[in-house]
Enzyme design. Structure first.
Site, PDB file in Angstrom:
ATOM      1  N   CYS A  94       0.809  -1.223   0.000  1.00 34.41           N
ATOM      2  CA  CYS A  94       0.000   0.000   0.000  1.00 34.41           C
ATOM      3  C   CYS A  94       0.850   1.286   0.000  1.00 34.41           C
ATOM      4  O   CYS A  94       1.366   1.659  -1.041  1.00 34.41           O
ATOM      5  CB  CYS A  94      -0.977  -0.049   1.165  1.00 34.41           C
ATOM      6  SG  CYS A  94      -2.413   1.006   0.926  1.00 34.41           S
ATOM      7  N   ARG A 128     -12.512   6.246  -0.587  1.00 38.61           N
ATOM      8  CA  ARG A 128     -11.543   5.169  -0.327  1.00 38.61           C
ATOM      9  C   ARG A 128     -12.070   3.840  -0.870  1.00 38.61           C
ATOM     10  O   ARG A 128     -13.279   3.601  -0.894  1.00 38.61           O
ATOM     11  CB  ARG A 128     -11.286   5.034   1.174  1.00 38.61           C
ATOM     12  CG  ARG A 128     -10.699   6.271   1.807  1.00 38.61           C
ATOM     13  CD  ARG A 128     -10.293   5.999   3.239  1.00 38.61           C
ATOM     14  NE  ARG A 128      -9.071   5.204   3.332  1.00 38.61           N
ATOM     15  CZ  ARG A 128      -7.849   5.689   3.141  1.00 38.61           C
ATOM     16  NH1 ARG A 128      -7.678   6.963   2.851  1.00 38.61           N
ATOM     17  NH2 ARG A 128      -6.794   4.920   3.252  1.00 38.61           N
ATOM     18  N   HIS A 193      -3.634  -5.835   2.639  1.00 39.62           N
ATOM     19  CA  HIS A 193      -3.304  -5.935   4.059  1.00 39.62           C
ATOM     20  C   HIS A 193      -3.974  -7.200   4.598  1.00 39.62           C
ATOM     21  O   HIS A 193      -4.578  -7.956   3.868  1.00 39.62           O
ATOM     22  CB  HIS A 193      -3.885  -4.739   4.824  1.00 39.62           C
ATOM     23  CG  HIS A 193      -3.369  -3.414   4.376  1.00 39.62           C
ATOM     24  ND1 HIS A 193      -2.148  -2.923   4.759  1.00 39.62           N
ATOM     25  CD2 HIS A 193      -3.935  -2.461   3.596  1.00 39.62           C
ATOM     26  CE1 HIS A 193      -1.988  -1.705   4.239  1.00 39.62           C
ATOM     27  NE2 HIS A 193      -3.053  -1.404   3.530  1.00 39.62           N
TER      28      HIS A 193
END
Ligand code: GLN
Length: 251
Positions: A94, A128, A193
């Site tokens: 990320c 997001r 993640h």
């Protein structure tokens, strides 16, 4: 048999359990009798990096990326480019993945320069991308799926760079072109993640195998009992299938 892992920017760049990637690499080596050392390198601690076998750096907030971006414009960035050109295995997640591209443009329009090792650029979008991700990946002869969790505003657009995989569920690089992550030589970037490696043991082993092959020549890893890890992987695939992707910025 010995491997040295460099953990870059561990203090600022470590969200959603990213440190678990390092723990997974260490444990999967130790279970096989391979010695591992982990050495942390923070902002301003530049020195050569090509003696490491594996380098890892995780995700972080935009404000933490500022210091990392600056650090990558110094000797550390040059050391990282050398290491990657020398075939060191690198996994970035990320926020650091974005900074291995040419730049990350934040939502306020600030340009954080990157290394340009991935021929890619990233710009923050208005919403997001948050939720579970499933990605199909082809690595050499290996075909595997990766599961993970994404949470990013950045939209990454690859130019000549090869993606890590193709998104089956989730937004991945930009929510539009179906790509996820990037690869250049033995350096990988991903938005996943969760952390990524504990529930994707085949990818963890692929990275270890690359590192061992670089250090010791052709090398075949002894298999491990991955019932638990595979069950975790499968549970996530089934959860996504059952419930659909958790509502996120893209849906
Ligand atoms: N700040 C970046 C983004 O939102 C990186 C986020 C992260 O590393 N999780 O795009």
């Amino acid at each position: 048999m010995h491997l040295t892992i460099g953990y870059l920017y561990a203090t600022g760049m470590n969200v959603y359990g990213d440190r678990g990637n390092v723990l997974t690499l260490v444990q999967r080596c130790r279970w096989r009798g391979i010695d591992v050392d982990v050495v942390e390198r923070g902002v301003g601690e530049s020195s050569p990096l090509d003696h490491f076998d594996v380098l890892f750096a995780g995700g972080g907030q935009d404000r933490d990326q500022v210091a990392v971006s600056q650090d990558l414009q110094s000797d550390t960035g040059r050391a990282l480019v050398d290491a990657i050109e020398n075939g060191v295995v690198v996994l970035t997640i990320c926020g650091t993945y974005q900074l291995l591209g040419h730049f990350f443009k934040t939502v306020s329009g600030e340009i954080l320069p990157g290394l340009g090792i991935f021929d890619a650029t990233t710009e923050a979008g208005p919403r997001r991308f948050i939720g579970d991700v499933i990605v199909d990946v082809h690595l050499g002869d290996e075909v595997m799926s990766l599961v993970g969790f994404e949470n990013h505003s950045g939209r990454t657009y690859l130019r000549s760079c090869q993606p890590l995989g193709i998104v089956r569920v989730g937004a991945g690089n930009n929510g539009a072109d179906g790509t996820e992550g990037a690869r250049y030589r033995n350096a990988f970037g991903a938005y996943l993640h969760g952390p990524l490696l504990p529930k994707n043991p085949r990818f963890a082993d692929y990275l270890i195998q690359l590192a061992l092959a670089r250090r010791y020549g052709e090398w075949h890893l002894a298999p491990l009992d991955d019932r638990l890890e595979n069950a975790a992987h499968q549970a996530m695939v089934e959860r996504v299938r059952r419930r659909g992707r958790i509502k996120s910025g893209v849906l």
